[in-house]
Design a protein around this motif. Structure first.
Motif, short mmCIF file in Angstrom:
data_model
loop_
_atom_site.label_atom_id
_atom_site.label_comp_id
_atom_site.label_asym_id
_atom_site.label_seq_id
_atom_site.Cartn_x
_atom_site.Cartn_y
_atom_site.Cartn_z
N LEU A 13 27.75 10.02 -18.37
CA LEU A 13 26.51 9.70 -19.09
C LEU A 13 26.55 8.28 -19.65
CD1 LEU A 13 25.75 12.95 -21.13
CD2 LEU A 13 24.32 11.94 -19.37
N HIS A 14 27.66 7.91 -20.26
CA HIS A 14 27.77 6.58 -20.83
C HIS A 14 27.83 5.51 -19.74
CE1 HIS A 14 27.91 7.34 -25.10
NE2 HIS A 14 28.67 8.39 -24.86
N ALA A 15 28.55 5.77 -18.67
CA ALA A 15 28.64 4.80 -17.57
C ALA A 15 27.27 4.58 -16.92
CB ALA A 15 29.65 5.28 -16.53
N PHE A 41 16.59 0.56 -26.75
CA PHE A 41 16.51 1.81 -26.01
C PHE A 41 17.87 2.25 -25.47
CE2 PHE A 41 12.00 0.55 -25.80
CZ PHE A 41 11.49 1.64 -26.48
N PHE A 42 18.74 1.27 -25.13
CA PHE A 42 20.09 1.63 -24.73
C PHE A 42 20.84 2.29 -25.87
CE2 PHE A 42 24.60 0.48 -24.86
CZ PHE A 42 25.06 1.28 -23.83
N LEU A 43 20.73 1.74 -27.08
CA LEU A 43 21.43 2.32 -28.23
C LEU A 43 20.93 3.72 -28.54
CD1 LEU A 43 21.70 -0.78 -30.56
CD2 LEU A 43 23.56 0.39 -29.38
N ILE A 44 19.63 3.93 -28.41
CA ILE A 44 19.08 5.27 -28.64
C ILE A 44 19.62 6.23 -27.59
CG2 ILE A 44 16.94 6.61 -28.56
CD1 ILE A 44 15.59 4.11 -29.85
N TYR A 45 19.67 5.80 -26.32
CA TYR A 45 20.23 6.64 -25.26
C TYR A 45 21.71 6.93 -25.51
CZ TYR A 45 22.41 7.87 -20.88
OH TYR A 45 23.17 8.49 -19.93
N TYR A 46 22.47 5.89 -25.84
CA TYR A 46 23.91 6.02 -26.04
C TYR A 46 24.23 7.04 -27.14
CZ TYR A 46 28.75 4.58 -26.85
OH TYR A 46 30.11 4.56 -27.00
N MET A 51 25.67 12.55 -29.24
CA MET A 51 25.36 13.79 -29.95
C MET A 51 25.39 14.99 -28.99
SD MET A 51 22.62 12.65 -32.86
CE MET A 51 21.57 11.65 -31.85
N ILE A 52 24.92 14.80 -27.76
CA ILE A 52 24.98 15.87 -26.76
C ILE A 52 26.43 16.23 -26.48
CG2 ILE A 52 24.58 16.38 -24.31
CD1 ILE A 52 21.95 14.78 -24.59
N PHE A 53 27.30 15.22 -26.37
CA PHE A 53 28.72 15.46 -26.14
C PHE A 53 29.33 16.29 -27.26
CE2 PHE A 53 33.09 13.77 -26.90
CZ PHE A 53 33.70 14.38 -25.83
N ALA A 78 23.89 8.32 -37.16
CA ALA A 78 23.64 7.13 -37.98
C ALA A 78 23.28 5.93 -37.11
CB ALA A 78 24.87 6.81 -38.83
N ILE A 79 23.97 5.76 -35.99
CA ILE A 79 23.64 4.66 -35.08
C ILE A 79 22.26 4.89 -34.46
CG2 ILE A 79 24.31 3.52 -32.93
CD1 ILE A 79 27.24 4.09 -33.73
#
Length: 130
Positions: A13-15, A41-46, A51-53, A78-79
């Protein structure tokens, strides 16, 4: 084992997110405003993936430190919240957005440095469980 599969999915997911973000920055960030939007948007996705992990790990109910899990979940949230706040409050102030996202990336880096040894230990335990 399921524990190893969750770890691999997390890294996938992160890659994938980093790959898409890198391509978007390379081809679509002609202005600083577009770069900042891609970054937000990348930070929101990351952080959503983070959180899913944590939820996946919590659902495994195996040998997981609940305090570590809650700390990772809290930092991820928080991020996530910080990214949204920066995006909404400083939408017109690009200097403030750059500073804010810089701070968010520093927190992410510290988060990764702190929990890298814990994840390595966690992966070693998962290998021993198999």
């Amino acid at each position: 084992s399921k524990t190893m599969q969750v770890g691999f999915k997390y890294h996938e997911l992160h890659a994938a997110g980093m790959l898409v973000c890198g391509i978007a920055v390379l081809f679509f960030s002609a202005t600083i405003a577009k770069f900042l939007n891609i970054t937000s948007f990348f930070l929101i996705y990351y952080c959503t993936a983070e959180m899913i992990f944590c939820i996946w790990l919590f659902n495994l109910k195996s040998q997981i430190s609940l305090s570590v899990l809650m700390t990772r979940l809290s930092i991820g949230f928080a991020i996530y919240l910080g990214s949204i706040v920066i995006l909404t409050l400083y939408g017109n102030n690009q200097a403030a957005q750059l500073t804010g996202y810089g701070i968010v990336f520093l927190v992410m880096g510290i988060h990764i440095l702190i929990y890298k040894p814990i994840m390595r230990t966690f992966e070693n335990q998962a290998t021993e469980l198999v």
